[in-house]
Write a protein that holds these residues in place. Structure first.
Motif, PDB file in Angstrom:
ATOM      1  N   GLY A 195       5.504  12.698  -1.833  1.00 34.39           N
ATOM      2  CA  GLY A 195       4.781  13.157  -0.644  1.00 34.39           C
ATOM      3  C   GLY A 195       3.634  14.070  -1.073  1.00 34.39           C
ATOM      4  N   ILE A 196       2.459  13.802  -0.537  1.00 34.27           N
ATOM      5  CA  ILE A 196       1.291  14.621  -0.889  1.00 34.27           C
ATOM      6  C   ILE A 196       0.692  15.191   0.406  1.00 34.27           C
ATOM      7  CG2 ILE A 196      -0.994  14.648  -1.988  1.00 34.27           C
ATOM      8  CD1 ILE A 196      -0.068  12.257  -3.684  1.00 34.27           C
ATOM      9  N   MET A 253       0.567  12.145   2.940  1.00 34.74           N
ATOM     10  CA  MET A 253       0.617  10.790   2.366  1.00 34.74           C
ATOM     11  C   MET A 253       1.923  10.568   1.623  1.00 34.74           C
ATOM     12  SD  MET A 253      -3.128  10.630   0.641  1.00 34.74           S
ATOM     13  CE  MET A 253      -3.205  12.332   0.205  1.00 34.74           C
ATOM     14  N   THR A 254       2.317   9.315   1.541  1.00 37.16           N
ATOM     15  CA  THR A 254       3.430   8.959   0.671  1.00 37.16           C
ATOM     16  C   THR A 254       2.889   7.982  -0.366  1.00 37.16           C
ATOM     17  OG1 THR A 254       4.957   9.172   2.510  1.00 37.16           O
ATOM     18  CG2 THR A 254       5.771   8.032   0.575  1.00 37.16           C
ATOM     19  N   ALA A 255       2.960   8.402  -1.620  1.00 35.57           N
ATOM     20  CA  ALA A 255       2.572   7.506  -2.717  1.00 35.57           C
ATOM     21  C   ALA A 255       3.846   7.093  -3.451  1.00 35.57           C
ATOM     22  CB  ALA A 255       1.629   8.239  -3.655  1.00 35.57           C
ATOM     23  N   TYR A 256       3.782   6.008  -4.170  1.00 35.75           N
ATOM     24  CA  TYR A 256       4.977   5.498  -4.877  1.00 35.75           C
ATOM     25  C   TYR A 256       4.689   5.403  -6.361  1.00 35.75           C
ATOM     26  CZ  TYR A 256       6.686   4.580  -0.226  1.00 35.75           C
ATOM     27  OH  TYR A 256       7.092   4.737   1.080  1.00 35.75           O
ATOM     28  N   GLY A 271       0.796  -1.224   0.000  1.00 28.78           N
ATOM     29  CA  GLY A 271       0.000   0.000   0.000  1.00 28.78           C
ATOM     30  C   GLY A 271       0.825   1.269   0.000  1.00 28.78           C
ATOM     31  N   SER A 272       0.160   2.390  -0.205  1.00 25.65           N
ATOM     32  CA  SER A 272       0.777   3.684   0.044  1.00 25.65           C
ATOM     33  C   SER A 272       0.617   3.961   1.535  1.00 25.65           C
ATOM     34  CB  SER A 272       0.074   4.756  -0.777  1.00 25.65           C
ATOM     35  OG  SER A 272       0.213   4.461  -2.140  1.00 25.65           O
TER      36      SER A 272
END
Ligand code: NDP
Length: 491
Positions: free
Chosen positions: A480-481, A140-143, A127-128
């Protein structure tokens, strides 16, 4: 069209099409008998450009970029199933190109399929993250994928290495350009074909055969290649790392080793000796984690070496397809010549050949690049054969007095890939494991590998970790969001 046409030289795979037209070609040679297998193309700069352009476009396609993880995972599982179906073909291609024995090639084909399955499940379940925020916002951290990844692989275990790079890079959402070694080009072409059969969009997996210094270098230098994953020699890895540093792109470098395999006086000597033999002579020693520096405690040295030489002398060297063969030829005639030079240098530095040190005799060996299992004693840790990576069936034996002496000697190496410890003392096992400067430590076992455990080296043995969950993250960049929850900021 997905079926690889039966052409000589073999075609390249670019944008889902089998392509000819390179001006240069090279021969694949069977090291077991010296015969030409077939010819292959050296992908030109223009073909590298075409492959990168197709990969860049394919990686940006919403159908690939936004593919849901469980759908991407299904594609990888289909590839795993097809690898199983083509297992014998993969094994045969590898065997006739690098001379590994049949049983090992078959095992590596199965392990390649398992790697695709593993990364399918990581892709579907990873997951993120929502990270702790310090205000009225969601952080949030997305990849996200890099886009175009160049995967450059060596000749010793192409089936394993190619799966280990291609599966996670695809799972992470990239397009891949795979450049196999000139010694073992064909398993990569078959993997490309399988990708098409499984339903990968054109351009998502391109395969370019060719010369490292031409095709490989052009790939690393290409402005649209955004990440490089390399396994091979330290000198080549360093030159790739320098280009990548100039371009400010990430690299994963899995390089050489000179791994210490250590036997304390309280070890189970019978188990240790078997493990040491497998650790250095399996695959004719052409393994990055080969236990090529054996350290034996002085109090058991003579007894242990006698046992080791006796057992090693029974290793069956033969044509790789012969049932029961434990060691085939080296991967090429040039590589054998290189190993012979190391053995000569060891003799010149006072080393004694306790076993082997030469080519085997017999009609079945005459035309192949065979070399006997070799054990050398009497050298110190600074001798060339002890310091440099030989990458062949040559074991250098050293002695140590106590734990402090052992740790000093074992760590006195430019490399830091793997190590093995044999002892019945659990506290010592733990102390030594923590003191060794290697990315991997085996205790009372050796060469035990699992796709779920991160793998990579300290010092000159490389940068980055393949395998495991980190093996997928290797092919992604984090984003990073921050999203304000303040209603006054909306609309
Ligand atoms: P290399 O490191 O030269 O080759 C590995 C891969 O890199 C091959 O695909 C090769 O292509 C490619 N390559 C070579 N030069 C470049 C370049 N300038 N830019 C981009 N790609 C390049 O290994 P070698 O075959 O020459 O072996 C040399 C030594 O490296 C071995 O004896 C051993 O010590 C070590 N080695 C370590 C391995 C490991 O698993 N860690 C695996 C293999 C080797 P091509 O084959 O077409 O030249």
């Amino acid at each position: 069209m997905s079926q690889q046409p039966d052409q000589d030289p073999k075609p390249l795979l670019i944008n889902g099409e089998w392509v000819s037209g390179a001006t240069e070609s090279f021969d694949s040679i069977n090291p077991a008998n010296g015969k030409v297998n077939y010819a292959l193309q050296v992908a030109s700069h223009a073909q590298v450009d075409a492959a990168v352009a197709s990969a860049k476009a394919a990686a940006a396609e919403p159908a690939w970029k936004n593919m849901l993880p469980h759908v991407r995972a299904q594609l990888l599982v289909r590839m795993a199933d097809l690898i199983v179906q083509h297992g014998d073909e993969f094994a045969r291609l590898q065997m006739q190109e690098n001379g590994k024995v049949w049983s090992e090639c078959k095992a590596q084909a199965s392990s390649a399929a398992a790697t695709f399955r593993y990364f399918a499940s990581v892709c579907e379940t990873l997951g993120s993250e929502i990270t702790p925020s310090r205000g009225n916002y969601l952080s949030m951290t997305a990849y996200e994928p890099y886009g175009v990844v160049a995967a450059i692989t060596p000749w010793n275990s192409p089936l394993t290495m190619e799966a280990q790079k291609v599966a996670p890079a695809l799972a992470a959402g990239n397009a891949v350009i795979l450049k196999p070694s000139e010694i073992t080009p064909s398993p990569a072409l078959l993997l490309g074909e399988i990708g098409l059969q499984a339903g990968l969009p054109p351009g998502i997996l391109n395969v370019l055969t060719g010369d490292g210094a031409v095709t490989g270098k052009a790939l690393v230098q290409h402005r649209d290649v955004r990440m490089v994953s390399f396994t091979g020699g330290t000198a080549t890895g360093r030159s790739i790392g320098m280009i990548a540093a100039g371009r400010l792109i990430p690299v994963a470098l899995e390089l050489g080793g000179k791994s210490p395999h250590i036997v304390f006086e309280d070890a189970n000597l019978d188990a240790a000796v078997q493990s040491i033999i497998g650790g250095i002579f399996e695959g004719s020693g052409q393994s990055c984690v080969a236990g090529s520096r054996l350290f034996v405690q002085a109090s058991i040295y003579d007894e242990f070496i006698a046992l080791l030489v006796k057992r090693s002398s029974t290793i069956k060297v033969d044509q790789p397809e012969v049932a029961g063969a434990q060691m085939g030829p080296l991967s090429s005639f040039g590589h054998r010549a290189r190993i012979e030079k190391f053995v000569e240098s060891a003799k010149a530095e006072g080393g004694q050949i306790a076993l082997g040190g030469k080519r085997p005799e017999g009609s079945q060996f005459e035309n192949g690049a065979f070399f006997l299992p070799t054990i050398i004693t009497g050298l110190d840790n600074q001798a060339i054969a002890v310091r440099d990576e030989i990458f062949g069936p040559v074991l250098c034996v050293l002695r140590f007095e106590d734990e402090a002496d052992l740790i000093a000697q074992a760590n006195d190496s430019a490399f830091g890939l793997a190590s093995g410890i044999w002892t019945a003392n659990y506290q010592r096992a733990w102390r030594v494991a923590r003191a060794l400067e290697t990315g991997l430590v085996w205790i009372n076992t050796y060469k035990q590998l699992s796709i779920s455990t991160p793998f990579g080296g300290f010092k000159d043995s490389g940068i980055g970790r393949e395998k495991g969950v980190t093996g997928l993250r290797l092919y992604q960049q984090s984003k990073g969001i921050y999203w304000s929850m303040d209603p006054n900021n909306m609309g």
